[in-house]
Design a protein around this motif. Structure first.
Motif, PDB file in Angstrom:
ATOM      1  N   TYR A   1       2.688  -7.862   0.960  1.00 34.88           N
ATOM      2  CA  TYR A   1       1.970  -7.695   2.228  1.00 34.88           C
ATOM      3  C   TYR A   1       0.933  -6.583   2.129  1.00 34.88           C
ATOM      4  N   LEU A   2       1.296  -5.457   1.550  1.00 36.48           N
ATOM      5  CA  LEU A   2       0.365  -4.334   1.415  1.00 36.48           C
ATOM      6  C   LEU A   2      -0.842  -4.714   0.560  1.00 36.48           C
ATOM      7  N   VAL A   3      -0.614  -5.423  -0.521  1.00 41.28           N
ATOM      8  CA  VAL A   3      -1.720  -5.852  -1.388  1.00 41.28           C
ATOM      9  C   VAL A   3      -2.626  -6.824  -0.645  1.00 41.28           C
ATOM     10  N   LEU A   4      -2.039  -7.800   0.052  1.00 43.19           N
ATOM     11  CA  LEU A   4      -2.848  -8.763   0.807  1.00 43.19           C
ATOM     12  C   LEU A   4      -3.631  -8.074   1.914  1.00 43.19           C
ATOM     13  N   LEU A   5      -2.992  -7.144   2.613  1.00 44.74           N
ATOM     14  CA  LEU A   5      -3.670  -6.386   3.658  1.00 44.74           C
ATOM     15  C   LEU A   5      -4.870  -5.641   3.085  1.00 44.74           C
ATOM     16  N   CYS A   6      -4.671  -4.972   1.980  1.00 46.15           N
ATOM     17  CA  CYS A   6      -5.735  -4.205   1.346  1.00 46.15           C
ATOM     18  C   CYS A   6      -6.886  -5.108   0.909  1.00 46.15           C
ATOM     19  N   LEU A   7      -6.558  -6.234   0.288  1.00 47.31           N
ATOM     20  CA  LEU A   7      -7.600  -7.158  -0.177  1.00 47.31           C
ATOM     21  C   LEU A   7      -8.375  -7.772   0.983  1.00 47.31           C
ATOM     22  N   PHE A   8      -7.658  -8.257   1.992  1.00 44.36           N
ATOM     23  CA  PHE A   8      -8.318  -8.886   3.129  1.00 44.36           C
ATOM     24  C   PHE A   8      -9.192  -7.888   3.882  1.00 44.36           C
ATOM     25  N   LEU A   9      -8.659  -6.700   4.146  1.00 44.07           N
ATOM     26  CA  LEU A   9      -9.418  -5.692   4.878  1.00 44.07           C
ATOM     27  C   LEU A   9     -10.624  -5.203   4.081  1.00 44.07           C
ATOM     28  N   SER A  10     -10.475  -5.073   2.770  1.00 36.14           N
ATOM     29  CA  SER A  10     -11.615  -4.678   1.928  1.00 36.14           C
ATOM     30  C   SER A  10     -12.726  -5.721   2.002  1.00 36.14           C
ATOM     31  N   TYR A  11     -12.361  -6.992   1.894  1.00 35.96           N
ATOM     32  CA  TYR A  11     -13.355  -8.072   1.975  1.00 35.96           C
ATOM     33  C   TYR A  11     -14.033  -8.077   3.348  1.00 35.96           C
ATOM     34  N   TYR A  12     -13.241  -8.001   4.398  1.00 32.38           N
ATOM     35  CA  TYR A  12     -13.777  -8.026   5.758  1.00 32.38           C
ATOM     36  C   TYR A  12     -14.730  -6.851   5.990  1.00 32.38           C
ATOM     37  N   THR A  13     -14.321  -5.675   5.532  1.00 24.96           N
ATOM     38  CA  THR A  13     -15.169  -4.481   5.672  1.00 24.96           C
ATOM     39  C   THR A  13     -16.467  -4.652   4.902  1.00 24.96           C
ATOM     40  N   PHE A  14     -16.405  -5.201   3.704  1.00 26.63           N
ATOM     41  CA  PHE A  14     -17.614  -5.447   2.908  1.00 26.63           C
ATOM     42  C   PHE A  14     -18.577  -6.364   3.652  1.00 26.63           C
TER      43      PHE A  14
ATOM     44  N   LEU B   1      -8.060  11.471   5.149  1.00 29.80           N
ATOM     45  CA  LEU B   1      -8.290  10.116   4.636  1.00 29.80           C
ATOM     46  C   LEU B   1      -7.522   9.081   5.457  1.00 29.80           C
ATOM     47  N   ALA B   2      -6.310   9.423   5.878  1.00 31.32           N
ATOM     48  CA  ALA B   2      -5.518   8.504   6.710  1.00 31.32           C
ATOM     49  C   ALA B   2      -6.220   8.252   8.042  1.00 31.32           C
ATOM     50  N   PHE B   3      -6.772   9.298   8.637  1.00 38.02           N
ATOM     51  CA  PHE B   3      -7.438   9.139   9.933  1.00 38.02           C
ATOM     52  C   PHE B   3      -8.691   8.275   9.806  1.00 38.02           C
ATOM     53  N   PHE B   4      -9.514   8.565   8.819  1.00 36.18           N
ATOM     54  CA  PHE B   4     -10.778   7.832   8.693  1.00 36.18           C
ATOM     55  C   PHE B   4     -10.641   6.534   7.887  1.00 36.18           C
ATOM     56  N   GLY B   5      -9.614   6.446   7.055  1.00 35.78           N
ATOM     57  CA  GLY B   5      -9.447   5.256   6.224  1.00 35.78           C
ATOM     58  C   GLY B   5      -8.623   4.159   6.848  1.00 35.78           C
ATOM     59  N   GLY B   6      -7.838   4.500   7.867  1.00 32.10           N
ATOM     60  CA  GLY B   6      -7.071   3.500   8.589  1.00 32.10           C
ATOM     61  C   GLY B   6      -6.102   2.721   7.724  1.00 32.10           C
ATOM     62  N   ALA B   7      -5.982   1.436   8.027  1.00 27.16           N
ATOM     63  CA  ALA B   7      -5.022   0.570   7.338  1.00 27.16           C
ATOM     64  C   ALA B   7      -5.362   0.415   5.861  1.00 27.16           C
ATOM     65  N   LEU B   8      -6.647   0.495   5.521  1.00 27.02           N
ATOM     66  CA  LEU B   8      -7.025   0.386   4.114  1.00 27.02           C
ATOM     67  C   LEU B   8      -6.413   1.537   3.320  1.00 27.02           C
ATOM     68  N   PHE B   9      -6.559   2.760   3.825  1.00 29.37           N
ATOM     69  CA  PHE B   9      -5.937   3.913   3.165  1.00 29.37           C
ATOM     70  C   PHE B   9      -4.419   3.780   3.162  1.00 29.37           C
ATOM     71  N   LEU B  10      -3.846   3.455   4.316  1.00 29.07           N
ATOM     72  CA  LEU B  10      -2.395   3.433   4.436  1.00 29.07           C
ATOM     73  C   LEU B  10      -1.764   2.374   3.535  1.00 29.07           C
ATOM     74  N   SER B  11      -2.423   1.233   3.365  1.00 27.63           N
ATOM     75  CA  SER B  11      -1.865   0.206   2.483  1.00 27.63           C
ATOM     76  C   SER B  11      -1.846   0.688   1.027  1.00 27.63           C
ATOM     77  N   ILE B  12      -2.878   1.398   0.626  1.00 28.96           N
ATOM     78  CA  ILE B  12      -2.917   1.939  -0.743  1.00 28.96           C
ATOM     79  C   ILE B  12      -1.899   3.073  -0.894  1.00 28.96           C
ATOM     80  N   TYR B  13      -1.852   3.966   0.085  1.00 24.08           N
ATOM     81  CA  TYR B  13      -0.922   5.100   0.053  1.00 24.08           C
ATOM     82  C   TYR B  13       0.523   4.622  -0.012  1.00 24.08           C
ATOM     83  N   LEU B  14       0.881   3.658   0.827  1.00 25.99           N
ATOM     84  CA  LEU B  14       2.247   3.148   0.820  1.00 25.99           C
ATOM     85  C   LEU B  14       2.566   2.391  -0.467  1.00 25.99           C
TER      86      LEU B  14
END
Length: 110
Positions: free
Chosen positions: A7-20, A78-91
Motif C-alpha cells: 500500500y505504501l509503495v502504491l500510494l507513493c507511486l500514484f501520488l508522485s505521478y499525480y503530482t507530476f 518535511l512531513a508538514f510540507f511533504g504530506g502523504a508522499l513524505f509519510l509513505s517513504i518515511y514509513l
C-alpha cells in the motif's frame, strides 16, 4: 505487514505521478489557491484547513518520534510540507529498519 508495505509503495507511486501531472499542467503555484480557498470560507477551504491540521499532526508525531533532534526537526518540516508522499517513504523506511515491529515503528526506540 506485507500488504501495508505494498500500500505504501502504491500510494507513493500514484501520488508522485499525480503530482507530476498537476505541476506540469499548472506549475508549482500551490499556496495562493490553497490559502485562498481557506480565506474564502468554502468547502474547499474547509478541506484544505482540515488537511493542513492533519499535516501538522503528522509533523508533530515525526518530530516527537525522532526525539526532537536536529534530524527530527528537519523530518518534521518535511512531513508538514511533504504530506502523504513524505509519510509513505518515511514509513516504508521505518518498516524495513525496524523489521516490521509496529511498536518501534510508531513509538521509536524508547
Amino acid at each position: 505487514m506485507t500488504a501495508f508495505r505494498i500500500y505504501l509503495v502504491l500510494l507513493c507511486l500514484f501520488l508522485s505521478y499525480y503530482t507530476f501531472v498537476v505541476v506540469s499542467d499548472f506549475g508549482i503555484n500551490l499556496f495562493l489557491p490553497f490559502f485562498g480557498a481557506i480565506a474564502n470560507m468554502t468547502w474547499s477551504g474547509q478541506f484544505n484547513l482540515d488537511f493542513m491540521m492533519m499535516l501538522s499532526l503528522s509533523a508533530l508525531w515525526v518530530g516527537w518520534k525522532e526525539q526532537w533532534a536536529a534530524s527530527g526537526l528537519l523530518l518534521a518540516v518535511l512531513a508538514f510540507f511533504g504530506g502523504a508522499l513524505f509519510l509513505s517513504i518515511y514509513l516504508s523506511v521505518l518498516c524495513v529498519r525496524e523489521k516490521g515491529d509496529v511498536r518501534r515503528i510508531l513509538l521509536g526506540r524508547r
